[in-house]
Design a protein around this motif. Structure first.
Motif, mmCIF file in Angstrom:
data_model
loop_
_atom_site.group_PDB
_atom_site.id
_atom_site.type_symbol
_atom_site.label_atom_id
_atom_site.label_comp_id
_atom_site.label_asym_id
_atom_site.label_seq_id
_atom_site.Cartn_x
_atom_site.Cartn_y
_atom_site.Cartn_z
ATOM 1 N N GLY A 1 0.817 -1.200 0.000
ATOM 2 C CA GLY A 1 0.000 0.000 0.000
ATOM 3 C C GLY A 1 0.853 1.252 0.000
ATOM 4 N N GLY A 2 0.198 2.404 0.078
ATOM 5 C CA GLY A 2 0.907 3.677 -0.046
ATOM 6 C C GLY A 2 0.616 4.269 -1.406
ATOM 7 N N GLY A 3 0.716 5.590 -1.510
ATOM 8 C CA GLY A 3 0.339 6.287 -2.739
ATOM 9 C C GLY A 3 0.997 5.760 -3.997
ATOM 10 N N ILE A 4 2.257 5.384 -3.878
ATOM 11 C CA ILE A 4 3.022 4.935 -5.044
ATOM 12 C C ILE A 4 2.472 3.628 -5.613
ATOM 13 C CG2 ILE A 4 4.755 3.564 -3.805
ATOM 14 C CD1 ILE A 4 6.861 4.853 -5.560
ATOM 15 N N MET A 5 1.791 2.859 -4.766
ATOM 16 C CA MET A 5 1.298 1.565 -5.215
ATOM 17 C C MET A 5 0.034 1.679 -6.070
ATOM 18 S SD MET A 5 3.535 -0.505 -4.483
ATOM 19 C CE MET A 5 5.097 -0.182 -3.676
ATOM 20 N N ALA A 6 -0.402 2.893 -6.325
ATOM 21 C CA ALA A 6 -1.458 3.092 -7.311
ATOM 22 C C ALA A 6 -0.930 2.753 -8.719
ATOM 23 C CB ALA A 6 -1.963 4.531 -7.271
ATOM 24 N N GLN A 7 0.393 2.661 -8.846
ATOM 25 C CA GLN A 7 1.036 2.316 -10.119
ATOM 26 C C GLN A 7 1.112 0.792 -10.265
ATOM 27 O OE1 GLN A 7 1.909 4.548 -12.371
ATOM 28 N NE2 GLN A 7 1.579 6.390 -11.148
ATOM 29 N N ASP A 8 0.041 0.138 -9.948
ATOM 30 C CA ASP A 8 -0.029 -1.327 -9.934
ATOM 31 C C ASP A 8 0.468 -1.948 -11.243
ATOM 32 O OD1 ASP A 8 -0.831 -3.986 -10.048
ATOM 33 O OD2 ASP A 8 -2.751 -3.665 -9.094
#
Length: 293
Positions: free
Chosen positions: A239-246
């Motif tokens: 998780g964390g904002g950067i993990m929106a780049q799945d």
């Protein structure tokens, strides 16, 4: 319908709102943490949030997710890094229960995020779950049979402090390091770069951005693999904002983990990206409260 006030305290923002007994978020808002003002001012902000909703929604509980190490029995902070000065010693549970005469429960924010994913997110049904949040630092959480593993002194899974290469895991692998690296290598101001911009440029073929991301992924793969050797999780949730780049990150992180894990272990370890994202702390705080009442 019974309501709860749920508050998620981070180093940058405090997210808060009303959650029903069915885990439905009725409303939510956020404000700046202004962490530099210290722990007492954060406590005052939390009191004002509860006052804002207290009479209209008649909550039966206050659910808090927060950065820092938490004594979950006392509901107070016993250690916090320099991001939030003078935070250790803040007694949320004692102060809020005394003022509002309703129960309050407090839990670490990464533990809350992991709990949310284990109960209603991507790790439903998992017997052993490892959750990591990648942001300014790196936080970790272990859940066994839907219960947070706190360790002997409430400091289990503080994985950001793991020693790696004469440094530590979060100093080398956090997303905040990504922007520093790119800015330095491009000889530009750090303020001109964000994680989102770096990924957008990497997708266009920017070699500096690609290289910085790959270096971060390599550190994450090594660190995650080392933790997997110890606890053998069924699911690893990122998780964390950067993990929106799945889509961009998943194949890279899987490859990095595979590099360091024995095939027999890797094949039985599932990688997932968090579902609840910005709501994870609030939801997890609610689930934590409900488990105790």
């Amino acid at each position: 319908m019974r309501n709860y006030i749920s508050i998620d305290i981070g180093g940058t923002a405090i997210k808060y709102g009303i959650i029903t007994e069915n885990a439905e978020i009725l409303l939510k808002d956020k404000m700046d943490t202004e962490a530099y003002k210290g722990g007492t001012e954060i406590l005052n902000k939390v009191i004002r949030i509860v006052e804002k909703y207290f009479f209209e929604y008649e909550p039966i509980g206050i659910c808090i997710s927060t950065a820092g190490m938490v004594d979950t029995e006392k509901g107070e902070i016993f250690y916090s890094g320099p991001t939030i000065p003078r935070y250790a010693g803040i007694k949320f549970k004692e102060e809020l229960e005394k003022k509002f005469s309703i129960p309050c429960e407090v839990e670490n924010d990464v533990n809350c995020a992991g709990l949310a994913e284990n109960i209603s997110g991507v790790a439903i049904g998992s017997k052993i779950t490892l959750c990591l949040t990648i942001g300014t630092g790196i936080g970790g959480c272990i859940l066994i049979d839907k219960k947070i593993f706190h360790g002997f002194s409430n400091s289990a899974c503080e994985i950001g402090y793991m020693h790696m290469f004469d440094s530590d895991f979060q100093t080398l692998g956090a997303s905040s390091i990504l922007t520093k690296k790119v800015a330095e290598r491009k000889q530009e101001s750090e303020e001109t770069w964000s994680g989102y911009n770096i990924f957008e440029e990497a997708k266009k073929g920017d070699n500096i951005c690609i290289s910085a991301i790959d270096e971060m992924v390599e550190i994450l793969g090594r660190g995650i693999a080392n933790i997997c050797y110890v606890i053998n999780p069924e699911v690893v949730v990122l998780g964390g904002g950067i993990m929106a780049q799945d889509t961009y990150l998943r194949p890279k992180i899987e490859k990095a983990i595979k590099k360091y894990l024995l095939p027999i272990v890797f094949q039985k370890t599932r990688l997932e990206f968090a579902k609840h994202q910005n709501d994870a702390g609030m939801l997890g705080a609610f689930y934590n409260f409900r488990s105790k009442h």
